[in-house]
Design a protein around this motif. Structure first.
Motif, PDB file in Angstrom:
ATOM      1  N   GLY A 102      36.754 122.126  29.305  1.00  0.00           N
ATOM      2  CA  GLY A 102      36.845 120.746  28.845  1.00  0.00           C
ATOM      3  C   GLY A 102      35.518 120.156  28.438  1.00  0.00           C
ATOM      4  N   GLU A 103      34.495 121.019  28.297  1.00  0.00           N
ATOM      5  CA  GLU A 103      33.139 120.528  28.046  1.00  0.00           C
ATOM      6  C   GLU A 103      32.445 121.242  26.881  1.00  0.00           C
ATOM      7  N   SER A 104      33.143 122.073  26.132  1.00  0.00           N
ATOM      8  CA  SER A 104      32.504 122.823  25.054  1.00  0.00           C
ATOM      9  C   SER A 104      31.900 121.884  24.015  1.00  0.00           C
ATOM     10  N   ALA A 105      30.809 122.335  23.413  1.00  0.00           N
ATOM     11  CA  ALA A 105      30.084 121.488  22.462  1.00  0.00           C
ATOM     12  C   ALA A 105      30.976 121.015  21.326  1.00  0.00           C
ATOM     13  N   GLU A 106      31.827 121.904  20.821  1.00  0.00           N
ATOM     14  CA  GLU A 106      32.680 121.532  19.692  1.00  0.00           C
ATOM     15  C   GLU A 106      33.715 120.484  20.085  1.00  0.00           C
ATOM     16  N   VAL A 107      34.193 120.565  21.312  1.00  0.00           N
ATOM     17  CA  VAL A 107      35.170 119.574  21.788  1.00  0.00           C
ATOM     18  C   VAL A 107      34.531 118.187  21.823  1.00  0.00           C
ATOM     19  N   LEU A 108      33.335 118.117  22.385  1.00  0.00           N
ATOM     20  CA  LEU A 108      32.644 116.834  22.453  1.00  0.00           C
ATOM     21  C   LEU A 108      32.414 116.263  21.059  1.00  0.00           C
ATOM     22  N   ARG A 109      31.945 117.107  20.130  1.00  0.00           N
ATOM     23  CA  ARG A 109      31.636 116.594  18.794  1.00  0.00           C
ATOM     24  C   ARG A 109      32.899 116.189  18.046  1.00  0.00           C
ATOM     25  N   TRP A 110      33.981 116.952  18.211  1.00  0.00           N
ATOM     26  CA  TRP A 110      35.208 116.620  17.481  1.00  0.00           C
ATOM     27  C   TRP A 110      35.732 115.254  17.900  1.00  0.00           C
ATOM     28  N   PHE A 111      35.743 114.987  19.179  1.00  0.00           N
ATOM     29  CA  PHE A 111      36.211 113.681  19.620  1.00  0.00           C
ATOM     30  C   PHE A 111      35.241 112.575  19.229  1.00  0.00           C
ATOM     31  N   GLU A 112      33.953 112.860  19.266  1.00  0.00           N
ATOM     32  CA  GLU A 112      32.972 111.860  18.860  1.00  0.00           C
ATOM     33  C   GLU A 112      33.135 111.498  17.385  1.00  0.00           C
ATOM     34  N   GLU A 113      33.452 112.488  16.553  1.00  0.00           N
ATOM     35  CA  GLU A 113      33.524 112.261  15.114  1.00  0.00           C
ATOM     36  C   GLU A 113      34.882 111.753  14.656  1.00  0.00           C
ATOM     37  N   THR A 114      35.956 112.148  15.340  1.00  0.00           N
ATOM     38  CA  THR A 114      37.299 111.800  14.865  1.00  0.00           C
ATOM     39  C   THR A 114      38.039 110.863  15.809  1.00  0.00           C
ATOM     40  N   GLY A 115      37.739 110.940  17.105  1.00  0.00           N
ATOM     41  CA  GLY A 115      38.508 110.175  18.073  1.00  0.00           C
ATOM     42  C   GLY A 115      39.893 110.724  18.317  1.00  0.00           C
ATOM     43  N   GLY A 116      40.217 111.851  17.663  1.00  0.00           N
ATOM     44  CA  GLY A 116      41.564 112.386  17.775  1.00  0.00           C
ATOM     45  C   GLY A 116      42.567 111.486  17.083  1.00  0.00           C
ATOM     46  N   ASN A 117      43.830 111.605  17.451  1.00  0.00           N
ATOM     47  CA  ASN A 117      44.857 110.684  16.971  1.00  0.00           C
ATOM     48  C   ASN A 117      45.812 110.383  18.126  1.00  0.00           C
TER      49      ASN A 117
END
Length: 338
Positions: A102-117
């Protein structure tokens, strides 16, 4: 082969994870019913699914991708790094983000950039992680995997998808039975077949995601160039690499692609490469292959039946080659840089 007394600490850590993986997977399946219902409801609303992950988490997505498609869901699995660089639109899609830590670099950046939906769900083993705090999550039982190569985390992640498939109305009895009754067929002949190879290529058709997960483990633990090619992709050119120095590990289950895997196995033997077949097809073994047989199964039932034995093979393969197998020298368990 390493004796028990001399077994590297990294492999001992993997042994501990594997010893509890079935119990943790069953608990994960049984304890995530409410969130699985929410995720299933999302899939029914959207009819479209994007599965995102890295490493073993991506392999899990690849393995379950065809299972969701079979239910009429337009499912596609992408590495999270690819989604960051060339994104598919997430509007109108259910998104499953898998990260064991739950802490991978890509996970953090994806949520930071998109916020998900509003249709984003997480899959993780760590209930206190960034992913679990950020999105509604299915959380695997037993906490973070400590050993380097993914074993328990794969089985637990698959069980979370099993909970969603059950919520979608799938009959999961065979898959649960496979978890409740793990098999331990001998791997001696398969290990001997691979004893002299300089690289391993895993391949499947319907079970390609499982093949990709095992190839990753072979590479991480043995430090040899091991990789995976979907069966059709292996046929289109890469057959040129086949020789007695190359090991091929095929995964065959009881489904519509069985004959294609059988044809590939025959071609591998004819080329002189070393062949191991994980076989849950119910078909006769291919002459010249070291076959590890299971009852006829498909889908996650086949995955749960084969996965622990495939893990034992990749571990034994590495233990015969690397003095400190299971101890990473260039990687970390949680990848915090891109």
């Amino acid at each position: 082969m390493n004796t028990t007394a001399s077994r590297p600490e990294g492999l001992k850590a993997i042994d501990r994870e594997m010893a509890r993986q079935h119990a943790d997977a069953l608990a994960s399946f049984r304890n995530n019913g409410a969130m699985a219902e929410r995720a299933a409801a999302s899939l029914k609303r959207t009819g479209r699914l994007l599965l995102l992950g890295m490493g073993g988490s991506q392999a899990v997505g690849r393995a379950v991708e065809p299972l969701y498609r079979r239910l009429g869901i337009d499912a596609i699995a992408l590495p999270l790094s690819e989604q960051l660089g060339a994104p598919l639109a997430i509007d109108g899609r259910t998104v499953f983000v898998t990260s064991q830590s739950g802490e991978s670099a890509e996970v953090l950046r994806w949520f930071e950039e998109t916020g998900g939906n509003d249709e984003t769900f997480g899959f993780t083993l760590e209930g206190g992680s960034f992913l679990a705090r950020t999105a509604p999550c299915l959380v695997g039982h037993g906490g973070t995997e400590q050993a380097f190569a993914a074993t328990r985390s794969l089985t637990v992640s698959f069980s979370l998808h099993l909970a969603i498939l059950a919520a979608l109305g799938e009959d999961v009895a065979q898959a649960v039975h496979a978890l409740e009754n793990p098999q331990e067929p001998a791997i001696d002949a398969a290990l001997a077949e691979l004893s002299g190879v300089r690289s391993v290529v895993t391949s499947g058709r319907r079970l390609q995601g499982l093949a990709e997960a095992i190839a990753l483990g072979f590479t991480e633990l043995s430090r040899l160039p091991c990789f995976s090619l979907e069966g059709g992709q292996l046929r289109h050119g890469p057959m040129e690499m086949l020789s007695p120095d190359v090991g091929i590990v095929l995964f065959r289950s009881d489904d519509a692609t069985t004959d294609l895997v059988t044809a590939m196995a025959t071609s591998v033997v004819e080329a002189g490469a070393k062949l191991v077949m994980f076989d849950a097809s119910g078909r006769p073994p291919v002459e010249g292959a070291a076959t590890i047989a299971f009852p006829p199964l498909t889908g996650l039932a086949a995955v749960f039946a084969m996965l622990p034995t495939a893990q034992r093979l990749m571990i034994a393969f590495a233990a015969a080659r690397v003095a400190d197998a299971g101890t990473p020298v260039r990687s970390t368990k949680i990848t915090r840089s891109e």
